[in-house]
Design an enzyme around this catalytic site. Structure first.
Site, PDB file in Angstrom:
ATOM      1  N   ARG A  56      21.446  43.376  44.554  1.00 43.22           N
ATOM      2  CA  ARG A  56      22.515  43.661  45.529  1.00 43.22           C
ATOM      3  C   ARG A  56      23.006  42.365  46.186  1.00 43.22           C
ATOM      4  NH1 ARG A  56      21.302  45.702  50.259  1.00 43.22           N
ATOM      5  NH2 ARG A  56      19.465  46.764  49.465  1.00 43.22           N
ATOM      6  N   TYR A 109      49.187  49.467  45.051  1.00 38.91           N
ATOM      7  CA  TYR A 109      48.223  50.311  44.343  1.00 38.91           C
ATOM      8  C   TYR A 109      47.794  51.490  45.239  1.00 38.91           C
ATOM      9  CZ  TYR A 109      44.274  51.790  41.611  1.00 38.91           C
ATOM     10  OH  TYR A 109      43.402  52.545  40.877  1.00 38.91           O
ATOM     11  N   ASP A 181      46.732  40.997  45.935  1.00 41.29           N
ATOM     12  CA  ASP A 181      46.238  41.667  44.729  1.00 41.29           C
ATOM     13  C   ASP A 181      46.994  41.048  43.552  1.00 41.29           C
ATOM     14  OD1 ASP A 181      45.760  43.401  42.595  1.00 41.29           O
ATOM     15  OD2 ASP A 181      45.700  45.188  43.870  1.00 41.29           O
ATOM     16  N   LYS A 206      41.182  45.550  34.499  1.00 34.60           N
ATOM     17  CA  LYS A 206      42.461  45.488  33.783  1.00 34.60           C
ATOM     18  C   LYS A 206      42.514  44.257  32.872  1.00 34.60           C
ATOM     19  CE  LYS A 206      43.191  49.094  36.302  1.00 34.60           C
ATOM     20  NZ  LYS A 206      43.817  48.992  37.611  1.00 34.60           N
TER      21      LYS A 206
HETATM   22  C1  LIG Z   1      43.498  49.362  38.915  1.00 36.53           C
HETATM   23  C2  LIG Z   1      43.979  48.606  40.080  1.00 36.53           C
HETATM   24  C3  LIG Z   1      43.208  48.492  41.249  1.00 36.53           C
HETATM   25  C4  LIG Z   1      41.865  49.180  41.404  1.00 36.53           C
HETATM   26  O1  LIG Z   1      40.930  48.692  40.505  1.00 36.53           O
HETATM   27  P1  LIG Z   1      39.652  49.540  39.982  1.00 36.53           P
HETATM   28  O2  LIG Z   1      38.947  48.525  39.153  1.00 36.53           O
HETATM   29  O3  LIG Z   1      40.188  50.705  39.202  1.00 36.53           O
HETATM   30  O4  LIG Z   1      38.905  49.956  41.189  1.00 36.53           O
HETATM   31  C5  LIG Z   1      43.708  47.723  42.291  1.00 36.53           C
HETATM   32  N1  LIG Z   1      44.920  47.131  42.204  1.00 36.53           N
HETATM   33  C6  LIG Z   1      45.687  47.240  41.107  1.00 36.53           C
HETATM   34  C7  LIG Z   1      47.026  46.573  41.079  1.00 36.53           C
HETATM   35  C8  LIG Z   1      45.242  47.965  40.012  1.00 36.53           C
HETATM   36  O5  LIG Z   1      46.027  48.082  38.927  1.00 36.53           O
END
Ligand SMILES: *Cc1c(COP(=O)(O)O)cnc(C)c1O
Length: 389
Positions: A56, A109, A181, A206
């Site tokens: 952790r 998001y 982000d 992603k």
């Molecule tokens: C998918 C996504 C998230 C969240 O990510 P997870 O790995 O599914 O928790 C946050 N921001 C954007 C732009 C995303 O495409």
């Protein structure tokens, strides 16, 4: 390694460990590590971000993933988490306190919006949502207690841009933190830290991992901020599994090639679609017709693998096209090796009405196309056939 600065090389070498002769990084699938003496054990507990104490708190495989992404984003440090949402929620819980105010984009998001709108108010944190294409709207929304500005550019699924340098400029003057982000752009196309952002995050799920088989997130930036988030992380416990960290590392080795290929294919598809008579509108920042194309050229090196478009025939035609396409799979993710397509409004059809979706800025017939690594000519041929149907 300091004299090598190109992204492709950093993705392969920034985590190099002189003491390790294995060419592929070892996968440390363990939770605790042992200590030789009680003194050593006490020291492990006291050192921040120790890699060999208890999972952790950290793990050597996770640490290598953090080094690679920190290098790619030009950050001092990074902290990997169990998911992109883990990175967002842990960071926000660490940086915000009751009485603070956040400025964020309306087009963002869904999970981030849920956190800010549904969860943060229960802890006394208020959020003002604004139109990201209007830079002055950020300034107008700022209050004396504004602690953080959260941005996402290009935003998903509308591919709208935020002027990152303008927003970080106004935030810095007022002592406000900025958090970006960068999932859709990737560090191949855009480095928010170079434009003045304090923290950048990714859904590693992603394009960074890139094969649709990893769930992970990461936040990167100044070492003191990342260490502060890590302290919150040790009590939230949104910890990345070593196996996912290992797979993400493997994916990251080829990020440069994959993202560049996706850039090229997405630009070709956007060009093809914008000339097709059945298509009403295409959203892609690389198109000259995109209302913020000049800004895209200024702050991005490439325009990414995500585009969205609407058909003249509306949502019924959109559903027919999605059903007719042979290569892209109907799926809500992005950035993988296989192309994925979705009508975002359909994902929320059980919860929201057409009017509510329009208010949230998601046109009912919008199709989102997340480009994979299939050959551009095959994807265009597939679209051509599907649009004729
Ligand atoms: C998918 C996504 C998230 C969240 O990510 P997870 O790995 O599914 O928790 C946050 N921001 C954007 C732009 C995303 O495409």
């Amino acid at each position: 390694m300091d004299h090598f600065t190109s992204l492709e090389t950093l993705l392969l070498h920034a985590d190099a460990d002189e003491a390790e002769s294995a060419i592929a990084p070892p996968l440390y699938q363990t939770v605790p590590f042992s200590a030789a003496t009680a003194e050593e054990f006490a020291e492990m507990n006291a050192v921040a971000r120790h890699e060999r104490y208890y999972r952790r708190y950290g793990n050597p495989t996770q640490a290598r993933l953090e080094k690679i992404v920190a290098a790619a984003e030009g950050a001092e440090a990074a902290l990997a988490t169990a998911s992109g949402m883990g990175a967002i929620s842990t960071s926000l819980l660490s940086l915000l306190s009751g009485g603070d105010h956040v400025v964020a984009q309306r087009s963002m998001y869904g999970g981030t919006l849920s956190f800010l709108q549904d969860m943060a108010p229960r802890f006394g944190v208020e959020t003002t949502l604004i139109d990201q294409t209007d830079t002055e709207a950020f300034e107008r929304a700022v209050r004396p207690n504004t602690r953080l500005i959260m941005i996402e550019t290009p935003s998903n699924p509308l591919l709208r841009l935020t002027d990152v340098a303008a927003v970080t400029g106004l935030a810095r003057d007022r002592g406000i933190l900025t958090f970006a982000d960068n999932t859709v752009a990737t560090p191949v196309n855009q480095r928010p830290l170079d434009l003045g952002v304090d923290l950048v995050m990714h859904s590693v799920t992603k394009t960074l991992s890139g094969h649709s088989d990893v769930l992970a997130g990461i936040v990167a930036g100044r070492a003191d901020l990342v260490e502060r988030i890590w302290r919150t992380h040790t009590v939230i416990g949104s910890v990345v599994s070593p196996h996912d960290a290992w797979l993400a590392l493997r994916g990251l080795r080829t990020l440069g090639m994959r993202a560049e290929r996706q850039n090229r294919t997405a630009l070709a598809l956007a060009g093809f679609l914008s000339e097709h008579p059945a298509v009403a509108r295409v959203n892609y920042p690389g198109l000259e017709a995109h209302p913020q194309h000049e800004l895209a050229k200024r702050q991005m090196r490439g325009y990414g693998g995500l585009l969205s478009f609407e058909l003249r025939g509306g949502h019924a035609a959109a559903e027919r096209l999605i059903a007719a396409l042979e290569l892209p799979v109907l799926s809500p993710s992005l950035g993988g090796v296989r192309s994925l397509v979705v009508r975002p409004a359909a994902m929320w059809a059980q919860e929201l009405t057409e009017e509510q979706l329009a208010e949230a800025g998601v046109p009912f017939g919008l199709i989102r196309f997340a480009v994979g690594l299939e050959h551009e000519a095959d994807l265009i041929a597939d679209l051509e056939k599907g649009l004729a149907a």
